[in-house]
Write a protein that holds these residues in place. Structure first.
Motif, PDB file in Angstrom:
ATOM      1  N   ILE A 274       4.970  12.838  -0.770  1.00 22.92           N
ATOM      2  CA  ILE A 274       5.202  11.855  -1.827  1.00 22.92           C
ATOM      3  C   ILE A 274       4.259  10.671  -1.673  1.00 22.92           C
ATOM      4  O   ILE A 274       3.747  10.132  -2.673  1.00 22.92           O
ATOM      5  CB  ILE A 274       6.674  11.390  -1.799  1.00 22.92           C
ATOM      6  N   THR A 275       3.984  10.275  -0.443  1.00 28.46           N
ATOM      7  CA  THR A 275       3.077   9.155  -0.213  1.00 28.46           C
ATOM      8  C   THR A 275       1.663   9.489  -0.656  1.00 28.46           C
ATOM      9  O   THR A 275       0.976   8.650  -1.257  1.00 28.46           O
ATOM     10  CB  THR A 275       3.089   8.751   1.272  1.00 28.46           C
ATOM     11  N   VAL A 276       1.211  10.711  -0.386  1.00 30.55           N
ATOM     12  CA  VAL A 276      -0.120  11.133  -0.840  1.00 30.55           C
ATOM     13  C   VAL A 276      -0.197  11.094  -2.364  1.00 30.55           C
ATOM     14  O   VAL A 276      -1.183  10.601  -2.937  1.00 30.55           O
ATOM     15  CB  VAL A 276      -0.460  12.541  -0.317  1.00 30.55           C
ATOM     16  N   ILE A 277       0.834  11.596  -3.033  1.00 35.87           N
ATOM     17  CA  ILE A 277       0.830  11.573  -4.506  1.00 35.87           C
ATOM     18  C   ILE A 277       0.798  10.137  -5.013  1.00 35.87           C
ATOM     19  O   ILE A 277       0.015   9.794  -5.913  1.00 35.87           O
ATOM     20  CB  ILE A 277       2.061  12.321  -5.058  1.00 35.87           C
ATOM     21  N   GLU A 278       1.655   9.281  -4.440  1.00 32.71           N
ATOM     22  CA  GLU A 278       1.707   7.882  -4.873  1.00 32.71           C
ATOM     23  C   GLU A 278       0.356   7.192  -4.680  1.00 32.71           C
ATOM     24  O   GLU A 278      -0.156   6.522  -5.596  1.00 32.71           O
ATOM     25  CB  GLU A 278       2.785   7.138  -4.089  1.00 32.71           C
ATOM     26  N   GLN A 279      -0.247   7.349  -3.496  1.00 32.60           N
ATOM     27  CA  GLN A 279      -1.516   6.703  -3.230  1.00 32.60           C
ATOM     28  C   GLN A 279      -2.651   7.335  -4.034  1.00 32.60           C
ATOM     29  O   GLN A 279      -3.605   6.659  -4.418  1.00 32.60           O
ATOM     30  CB  GLN A 279      -1.829   6.745  -1.737  1.00 32.60           C
ATOM     31  N   GLY A 280      -2.520   8.649  -4.308  1.00 29.24           N
ATOM     32  CA  GLY A 280      -3.514   9.318  -5.138  1.00 29.24           C
ATOM     33  C   GLY A 280      -3.526   8.783  -6.551  1.00 29.24           C
ATOM     34  O   GLY A 280      -4.595   8.603  -7.168  1.00 29.24           O
ATOM     35  N   ILE A 281      -2.350   8.507  -7.097  1.00 26.73           N
ATOM     36  CA  ILE A 281      -2.252   7.927  -8.443  1.00 26.73           C
ATOM     37  C   ILE A 281      -2.846   6.520  -8.442  1.00 26.73           C
ATOM     38  O   ILE A 281      -3.560   6.126  -9.378  1.00 26.73           O
ATOM     39  CB  ILE A 281      -0.789   7.928  -8.916  1.00 26.73           C
ATOM     40  N   LYS A 282      -2.605   5.746  -7.379  1.00 23.91           N
ATOM     41  CA  LYS A 282      -3.225   4.425  -7.264  1.00 23.91           C
ATOM     42  C   LYS A 282      -4.738   4.545  -7.197  1.00 23.91           C
ATOM     43  O   LYS A 282      -5.474   3.745  -7.788  1.00 23.91           O
ATOM     44  CB  LYS A 282      -2.700   3.713  -6.013  1.00 23.91           C
ATOM     45  N   ALA A 283      -5.204   5.554  -6.461  1.00 21.65           N
ATOM     46  CA  ALA A 283      -6.649   5.725  -6.268  1.00 21.65           C
ATOM     47  C   ALA A 283      -7.373   6.078  -7.564  1.00 21.65           C
ATOM     48  O   ALA A 283      -8.591   5.869  -7.660  1.00 21.65           O
ATOM     49  CB  ALA A 283      -6.903   6.805  -5.216  1.00 21.65           C
ATOM     50  N   MET A 284      -6.641   6.599  -8.549  1.00 20.50           N
ATOM     51  CA  MET A 284      -7.268   6.908  -9.846  1.00 20.50           C
ATOM     52  C   MET A 284      -7.914   5.669 -10.463  1.00 20.50           C
ATOM     53  O   MET A 284      -8.880   5.790 -11.225  1.00 20.50           O
ATOM     54  CB  MET A 284      -6.220   7.470 -10.816  1.00 20.50           C
ATOM     55  N   HIS A 285      -7.381   4.496 -10.157  1.00 20.33           N
ATOM     56  CA  HIS A 285      -7.885   3.259 -10.754  1.00 20.33           C
ATOM     57  C   HIS A 285      -9.139   2.740 -10.070  1.00 20.33           C
ATOM     58  O   HIS A 285      -9.818   1.853 -10.602  1.00 20.33           O
ATOM     59  CB  HIS A 285      -6.787   2.191 -10.731  1.00 20.33           C
ATOM     60  N   THR A 286      -9.455   3.289  -8.894  1.00 25.10           N
ATOM     61  CA  THR A 286     -10.664   2.893  -8.161  1.00 25.10           C
ATOM     62  C   THR A 286     -11.351   4.145  -7.629  1.00 25.10           C
ATOM     63  O   THR A 286     -11.372   4.386  -6.421  1.00 25.10           O
ATOM     64  CB  THR A 286     -10.315   1.947  -6.996  1.00 25.10           C
ATOM     65  N   PRO A 287     -11.906   4.981  -8.522  1.00 26.89           N
ATOM     66  CA  PRO A 287     -12.509   6.254  -8.088  1.00 26.89           C
ATOM     67  C   PRO A 287     -13.587   6.040  -7.020  1.00 26.89           C
ATOM     68  O   PRO A 287     -14.287   5.023  -7.010  1.00 26.89           O
ATOM     69  CB  PRO A 287     -13.114   6.816  -9.377  1.00 26.89           C
TER      70      PRO A 287
END
Length: 280
Positions: A258-271
């Motif tokens: 779940i943490t990877v998914i959450e941080q991955g979604i955040k990372a979408m904003h700073t590719p």
């Protein structure tokens, strides 16, 4: 016969449609989905009442009623994990064996809170992607995996779990950083582990089946395609959990996923920039 209660956001969805017959078959008729609750009616299909009538399941007016009447509990809402804390609150206080469908939680904090509630009240509980139980993944050699390249369909928010869960089960939970490397129509993540190992998650259209390339420190590589009936294997695992109250899915892995998914979604904003994983 042991009875199972469904608790869902709305009942006309694919998992709720398929699970009853699969569970009854896998349990040899010793378990049956008998009760259900839906928070809302399906926005695009049958009302909860019509769905229950079609399935021969008793619709109950409250979550409390489902918890009281059922031997075992399944919290569904597979595409709306933002409702899992609400839908699972009473089940996790009940002490009754409870399965919470993928995606387990919308964020790390909620995931931790769900496990804490289950522990506090002595409620056996677990969650998983069915892909974890694909024979090809379960039997893959975990020793010396250096890199994984994973492919599959779907969106990052609700379908990446089917790639991330097998990666974590194969490589462990020590993911330190996540980077978004995808495009608007093809999400992709790079996961960096603490010891230098890496994994990539690549999501394409519905025509792309799940598969992985495992590359080992020895230099050998292996292509792994989950062609086994992983949903039936998952249902068999679910039935065993209801029978024994014991899960073979480590909660630490579920929280890491779940943490990877959450941080991955955040990372979408700073590719193409690293986003650190929380360690606390």
């Amino acid at each position: 016969m042991k009875t199972i209660g469904f608790i869902d956001y709305f009942l006309e969805e694919w998992h709720a449609e398929k699970y009853p017959a699969w569970i009854e078959a896998a349990s040899g008729g010793t378990m049956k989905v008998a009760y259900a609750y839906g928070k809302i009616d399906s926005p695009k299909g049958l009302t909860n009442a019509a769905w229950c009538e079609k399935k021969g399941i008793e619709l109950l007016p409250t979550i409390d009623a489902v918890v009281e009447k059922s031997d075992y509990l399944i919290v569904l809402s597979p595409d709306n994990p933002e409702f899992h804390a609400e839908l699972a609150e009473l089940p996790l206080q009940s002490g009754k064996r409870t399965y919470i469908d993928k995606t387990f939680a919308p964020d790390r904090q909620t995931a931790l809170q769900l496990f804490e509630a289950a522990e506090k009240h002595g409620t056996p509980m677990y969650s998983t992607s069915a892909l974890r139980f694909a024979t090809e993944y379960m039997e893959a050699d975990r020793t010396g995996i250096e890199t994984i390249c994973s492919l599959g369909p779907g969106r990052l928010d609700n379908y990446s779990i089917h790639q991330i869960e097998p990666i974590i089960s194969l490589m462990g939970t020590d993911v330190r950083r996540v980077m978004y490397t995808g495009t608007a129509h093809s999400p992709a993540l790079l996961l960096a582990f603490g010891d230098g190992r890496q994994a990539t998650v690549n999501q394409f259209g519905p025509e792309v089946p799940f598969s992985m390339v495992l590359n080992y420190a020895s230099g050998q590589a292996k292509v792994v395609k989950p062609e086994s009936n992983f949903f039936q294997l998952f249902i068999a695992n679910l039935v065993k959990f209801f029978e024994t109250g014991e899960s073979n899915v480590d909660p630490r892995e579920t929280v890491a996923i779940i943490t990877v998914i959450e941080q991955g979604i955040k990372a979408m904003h700073t590719p193409h920039q690293w986003v650190d994983m929380p360690r606390a």
